[in-house]
Design an enzyme around this catalytic site. Sequence first.
Site, mmCIF file in Angstrom:
data_model
loop_
_atom_site.group_PDB
_atom_site.id
_atom_site.type_symbol
_atom_site.label_atom_id
_atom_site.label_comp_id
_atom_site.label_asym_id
_atom_site.label_seq_id
_atom_site.Cartn_x
_atom_site.Cartn_y
_atom_site.Cartn_z
ATOM 1 N N LYS A 196 33.634 35.371 31.218
ATOM 2 C CA LYS A 196 34.822 34.736 31.799
ATOM 3 C C LYS A 196 34.928 35.163 33.252
ATOM 4 C CE LYS A 196 39.106 35.970 32.211
ATOM 5 N NZ LYS A 196 39.419 35.448 33.558
ATOM 6 N N GLU A 270 34.315 49.234 34.480
ATOM 7 C CA GLU A 270 34.098 49.627 35.890
ATOM 8 C C GLU A 270 35.400 49.285 36.610
ATOM 9 O OE1 GLU A 270 33.920 50.094 39.171
ATOM 10 O OE2 GLU A 270 32.642 48.344 39.550
ATOM 11 N N CYS A 305 34.844 47.991 44.985
ATOM 12 C CA CYS A 305 35.218 49.132 44.151
ATOM 13 C C CYS A 305 34.731 50.445 44.750
ATOM 14 C CB CYS A 305 34.684 48.941 42.744
ATOM 15 S SG CYS A 305 32.981 48.398 42.715
ATOM 16 N N GLU A 405 44.401 52.268 44.706
ATOM 17 C CA GLU A 405 43.348 51.449 45.309
ATOM 18 C C GLU A 405 44.029 50.239 45.960
ATOM 19 O OE1 GLU A 405 40.767 49.168 42.590
ATOM 20 O OE2 GLU A 405 39.081 49.889 43.762
HETATM 21 P P1 NAI Z 1 42.397 42.328 37.024
HETATM 22 O O1 NAI Z 1 41.880 43.570 36.401
HETATM 23 O O2 NAI Z 1 43.724 41.808 36.576
HETATM 24 O O3 NAI Z 1 41.343 41.120 36.787
HETATM 25 C C1 NAI Z 1 39.955 41.285 36.570
HETATM 26 C C2 NAI Z 1 39.502 40.343 35.457
HETATM 27 O O4 NAI Z 1 40.182 40.681 34.258
HETATM 28 C C3 NAI Z 1 39.812 38.859 35.703
HETATM 29 O O5 NAI Z 1 38.787 38.077 35.147
HETATM 30 C C4 NAI Z 1 41.083 38.658 34.917
HETATM 31 O O6 NAI Z 1 41.304 37.319 34.508
HETATM 32 C C5 NAI Z 1 40.853 39.550 33.717
HETATM 33 N N1 NAI Z 1 42.077 39.986 33.045
HETATM 34 C C6 NAI Z 1 43.303 40.233 33.595
HETATM 35 N N2 NAI Z 1 44.172 40.605 32.644
HETATM 36 C C7 NAI Z 1 43.497 40.593 31.469
HETATM 37 C C8 NAI Z 1 43.856 40.871 30.127
HETATM 38 N N3 NAI Z 1 45.095 41.234 29.790
HETATM 39 N N4 NAI Z 1 42.907 40.766 29.184
HETATM 40 C C9 NAI Z 1 41.636 40.412 29.497
HETATM 41 N N5 NAI Z 1 41.248 40.115 30.734
HETATM 42 C C10 NAI Z 1 42.152 40.213 31.715
HETATM 43 O O7 NAI Z 1 42.385 42.526 38.606
HETATM 44 P P2 NAI Z 1 43.246 41.729 39.720
HETATM 45 O O8 NAI Z 1 44.638 41.498 39.212
HETATM 46 O O9 NAI Z 1 42.462 40.547 40.133
HETATM 47 O O10 NAI Z 1 43.255 42.785 40.908
HETATM 48 C C11 NAI Z 1 44.215 43.833 40.939
HETATM 49 C C12 NAI Z 1 43.599 45.115 41.424
HETATM 50 O O11 NAI Z 1 42.565 45.525 40.538
HETATM 51 C C13 NAI Z 1 42.913 45.052 42.774
HETATM 52 O O12 NAI Z 1 43.826 45.186 43.820
HETATM 53 C C14 NAI Z 1 41.972 46.213 42.680
HETATM 54 O O13 NAI Z 1 42.635 47.401 42.983
HETATM 55 C C15 NAI Z 1 41.560 46.227 41.233
HETATM 56 N N6 NAI Z 1 40.252 45.554 41.051
HETATM 57 C C16 NAI Z 1 39.136 46.320 40.953
HETATM 58 C C17 NAI Z 1 37.898 45.715 40.884
HETATM 59 C C18 NAI Z 1 36.644 46.515 40.778
HETATM 60 O O14 NAI Z 1 35.632 46.107 41.322
HETATM 61 N N7 NAI Z 1 36.611 47.585 40.055
HETATM 62 C C19 NAI Z 1 37.750 44.256 40.945
HETATM 63 C C20 NAI Z 1 39.000 43.543 41.002
HETATM 64 C C21 NAI Z 1 40.189 44.194 41.064
#
Ligand code: NAI
Length: 504
Positions: A196, A270, A305, A405
């Site tokens: 996804k 991650e 990240c 972050e």
């Molecule tokens: P997020 O963790 O909400 O989204 C990442 C993925 O998880 C997306 O595909 C999203 O649709 C999915 N997702 C969200 N809620 C979910 C749930 N309850 N169950 C299953 N899948 C779910 O991240 P978001 O809101 O885009 O970004 C927020 C913060 O997260 C950023 O500001 C950053 O600090 C961190 N982040 C870290 C990343 C990394 O590379 N480790 C990448 C993206 C965000």
Amino acid sequence: MSSLEPLSAPVSAARAAALAEAHRLAGQVLVGGQLQPPPSGRTFAVENPADETIIAHAARCEARDVGWAVEAAHRAYPAWSRRPARERGELLHRAADRLEQEAEPLARLLALETGNALATQSRPEVAGAIELLRFFAGLWSELKGRTIPWDPNTLAYVRREPLGVVGAIIPWNAPLTLLCVKLGPALVAGNTLVVKGAEQAPLTVIRTAEILNEVLPAGVVNAISGFGEEAGKPLAEHPLVRKVSFTGSVPVGRQILRYVAEKLCPVTLELGGKSPNIVMDDADLDKAVPGLIAGMRFTRQGQSCSAGTRIYLHDRIYDQVVARTVEALEQLKIGDPLDEATQMGAIISREQFERVKAYVDMARATPGARIVCGGSPPPGLDRGYFYTPTLIEGIPHASPVCTDEIFGPVALLYRFRDFDEALALANDTQYGLAGALWTRDLAKALAFAEKLQAGFVQVNQYAGPRAGLPYGGYKMSGLGREYSLESMLEHFTATKTVIVNYAT
Ligand code: NAI
Ligand code: MG
């Protein structure tokens, strides 16, 4: 796009081609070998963060669509898993070759939906994804078992088996890299996959699956789009999904563990970081200054990240390094991601843009803190989520500006007097993904490598993760390692111990 400069002909041609591709993919997912709309048929808008226009309406999958995709992957599993590993590796190599033929249009689509500059980010991301696929394709011969000397007249051995259907949930900051870092090891080990993509950047993932699917058997790779709660949660929970690999935020990472608790399936997480980058007073500053900037990942708007966003500078070199860093940051060309001259594109979404602004406002309101450079959108770019490279000093270590972050072009500066102080500050975080030290002192370099509580440590450089080097976090930065041989063996296979007694 800038309100000052008109679109040049190559930029508008690149944009038109990427938009046409986005329109073709609208409402589609890649399931069971076919580009098609999912059963529910709902959609959501995907925005170009560089000009706030809608580029396409993507498929908004819900639980029944997820089930449909997982069943397609489940049907493809028996034949794929029984296929000789050598053939799986060969097919992945051919899939990587196809991706290479499509590299330029893919990079444009990626730049269009993520806002990541074509020249500095999107093209290198496509190249890195191809490298990842080829690396994992070549690991087919590592799917080895072993024999164990046991009782007389017994043959005891351990074999490796794939897990089944893998569910991958990825974010928007590097969708192609993060797809391939999960898909490569999953597929070569004999699993099938449902991925996804993130709601902010779903199209490149669907397009990549479509290209790979030209070579791979139908149902081996399936790509869907949709929101976290609506599509990610049912994917993680689905009983036929036997492994979940997630990249994203800490709160969602925790949720993923809760989702799979009932069925006890392995999980890789991650979850990002707030990594330290430390410059000692004996460092080669001609290397350290560009290294600090590379580490901030500001050419991807800090949306990485592994970004080194807590910068610790020795008292004796602090003023000089700050002055040189600010001067270099102010040269970065911000603008349309599809323009070849652009080095820094747009932040992914209004939500992230507001998040970055809120942290900078918090910094501004902090007594003793000072915005050293940046701290606002660039003049002249009045549409799109552009933000100038920002350095801030004087933020207390306990402030959310330091503990969270930010995932934007914002880094913090700190002054220290000795190595032990710097090391203690570096470790004073809930995260533990990456970190670097700049020094000519071998003893300090090795002490740092030993004592930094992080999974990816560098000395005198601050590069990103690469195929072949295990990558993953300590503490709240996650569980498991990716990019490497062990990520394939430990995270995408199970071992089975067999004892054959041939004494009869
Ligand atoms: P997020 O963790 O909400 O989204 C990442 C993925 O998880 C997306 O595909 C999203 O649709 C999915 N997702 C969200 N809620 C979910 C749930 N309850 N169950 C299953 N899948 C779910 O991240 P978001 O809101 O885009 O970004 C927020 C913060 O997260 C950023 O500001 C950053 O600090 C961190 N982040 C870290 C990343 C990394 O590379 N480790 C990448 C993206 C965000
Ligand atoms: Mg979220």
